[in-house]
Structure formats: structure tokens, C-alpha cells
Enzyme design. Sequence first.
Site, short mmCIF file in Angstrom:
data_model
loop_
_atom_site.label_atom_id
_atom_site.label_comp_id
_atom_site.label_asym_id
_atom_site.label_seq_id
_atom_site.Cartn_x
_atom_site.Cartn_y
_atom_site.Cartn_z
N CYS A 57 37.12 89.15 61.97
CA CYS A 57 38.51 89.62 62.02
C CYS A 57 38.55 90.87 62.89
O CYS A 57 37.64 91.12 63.69
CB CYS A 57 39.06 89.84 60.62
N ASN A 75 36.88 94.05 60.11
CA ASN A 75 35.75 93.66 59.23
C ASN A 75 35.80 94.41 57.89
O ASN A 75 34.76 94.69 57.30
CB ASN A 75 34.40 93.88 59.92
N CYS A 97 38.88 93.60 55.71
CA CYS A 97 39.78 92.82 54.83
C CYS A 97 39.46 91.32 54.87
O CYS A 97 38.87 90.78 53.94
CB CYS A 97 41.25 93.04 55.23
N ARG A 98 39.86 90.66 55.95
CA ARG A 98 39.78 89.20 55.96
C ARG A 98 38.36 88.64 56.09
O ARG A 98 37.97 87.76 55.32
CB ARG A 98 40.66 88.63 57.09
N SER A 99 37.58 89.16 57.05
CA SER A 99 36.26 88.53 57.25
C SER A 99 35.27 88.83 56.13
O SER A 99 34.49 87.95 55.76
CB SER A 99 35.69 88.83 58.64
N ASP A 142 47.27 89.41 58.62
CA ASP A 142 46.44 90.60 58.42
C ASP A 142 46.97 91.40 57.23
O ASP A 142 48.03 92.03 57.32
CB ASP A 142 46.46 91.46 59.68
P1 4NP Z 1 40.98 93.06 58.98
O1 4NP Z 1 42.21 94.04 58.75
O2 4NP Z 1 40.93 92.75 60.45
O3 4NP Z 1 41.31 91.85 58.16
O4 4NP Z 1 39.74 93.77 58.50
C1 4NP Z 1 42.36 95.27 59.40
C2 4NP Z 1 41.67 96.37 58.95
C3 4NP Z 1 41.87 97.61 59.55
C4 4NP Z 1 42.75 97.71 60.61
C5 4NP Z 1 43.42 96.60 61.07
C6 4NP Z 1 43.22 95.37 60.47
N1 4NP Z 1 42.99 98.99 61.20
O5 4NP Z 1 43.93 99.11 62.00
O6 4NP Z 1 42.23 99.94 60.91
#
Ligand code: 4NP
Length: 169
Positions: A21, A24, A26-28, A138
Site C-alpha cells: 500500500c 505500509n 494500514c492496508r498492507s 485508504d
Molecule cells: P496505507 O494508509 O497506505 O493503507 O498504509 C496510509 C498511511 C499513511 C498515510 C497515507 C496512507 N500518510 O499519508 O501518512
Amino acid sequence: MIITNHRRPRGNPLIRVLFVCLGNICRSPTAEGIFRKLVDQQGLAGAIDVDSAGTSDWHIGGPPDEQAQATAQARGIDLGGLRARQTRTDDFFAFDYVIAMDRSNRQKLLALCPAGQQDRIHLCLSFAPESGKTDVPDPYYEGRFDRVFDLIETACFGLLAEIRTTHTL
Ligand code: 4NP
């Protein structure tokens, strides 16, 4: 006699799966935790290896998001030991399946991917066609961690079924 429920048929290489993702956190990591649990439950821990990474360097070394952890914990999955890392070019040689959470991250992976290795990249929800969705939303921006967990879990079932069929596991 050694008794094990870890199946790794002789001569069959370890199959390696990487979930990707943006951050790294939340989703992955959620996908990594869900998929590892499914692999364990199906007695395939010796045959399939699981990891996750982010296309950004924003959270390198950090733990999964607290809400992602709480959502997974409520379903019996502990993400607490995971730490974020960034995708790198050699991931495309190390991993047979590189699973992007959305089209934006797939584009970033395609830009990083060495020539000839693009077939390893798949969209997560291509393994959950019944979801009718293309991208895992997201939750860092949009919330709804439970819905995201459910979507990813559905795709993990589909991905594991696909791997078992393809590799006769
Ligand atoms: P992820 O979500 O891609 O599912 O881990 C996010 C985590 C952090 C951020 C964006 C998306 N951020 O902007 O810090």
C-alpha cells in the site's frame, strides 16, 4: 518420526507474497496479518511466505496504525510486531505475487518494476470480484477500518485459492 502440519511439497519452491500500500501502516499490514493467518490455518506455513511494504518512505520502521491494529485484534490477528518498510527493486525477484491495494500503488510498482517482471503485480481486489470494487479504500484518510478489513479478507481468501490451484498446494 517428525510430524508436521506445515506443507512444503518436496521440490516445490517457497511461494512468496508481498502486499503493498502507500504507507505500509494500514492496508498492507492488515493484509499480511490476514493472509498469514489463513496460510497457517490451511497448514501451508512452510509453503507460502508473506510480507508487506509501502511505496512511500513515510513510515519506515514504524508500527501499524493503532486503528488498524485494533480492528485486526478484534478479529484475533496481532499486527503489533510488524514494522513498515519501503518497496525496493529486488522485491520483484524475491516475491512471486506483489499485491497492490489500489491502482495508484500499482502504478508506482509498475514504475519501479524491472522489465519482464510486471506479471507479478496484481490488484488486491482482482481476487474479490464479488466486491464490485477495484481499489481498497485508504482508511488513513477515509476511516471505515472494519469495511477495509472485510474487503481485504475476501481478497485474501480468493488469492489463497488461486495460489493453491496454480501451484497445486
Ligand atoms: P496505507 O494508509 O497506505 O493503507 O498504509 C496510509 C498511511 C499513511 C498515510 C497515507 C496512507 N500518510 O499519508 O501518512
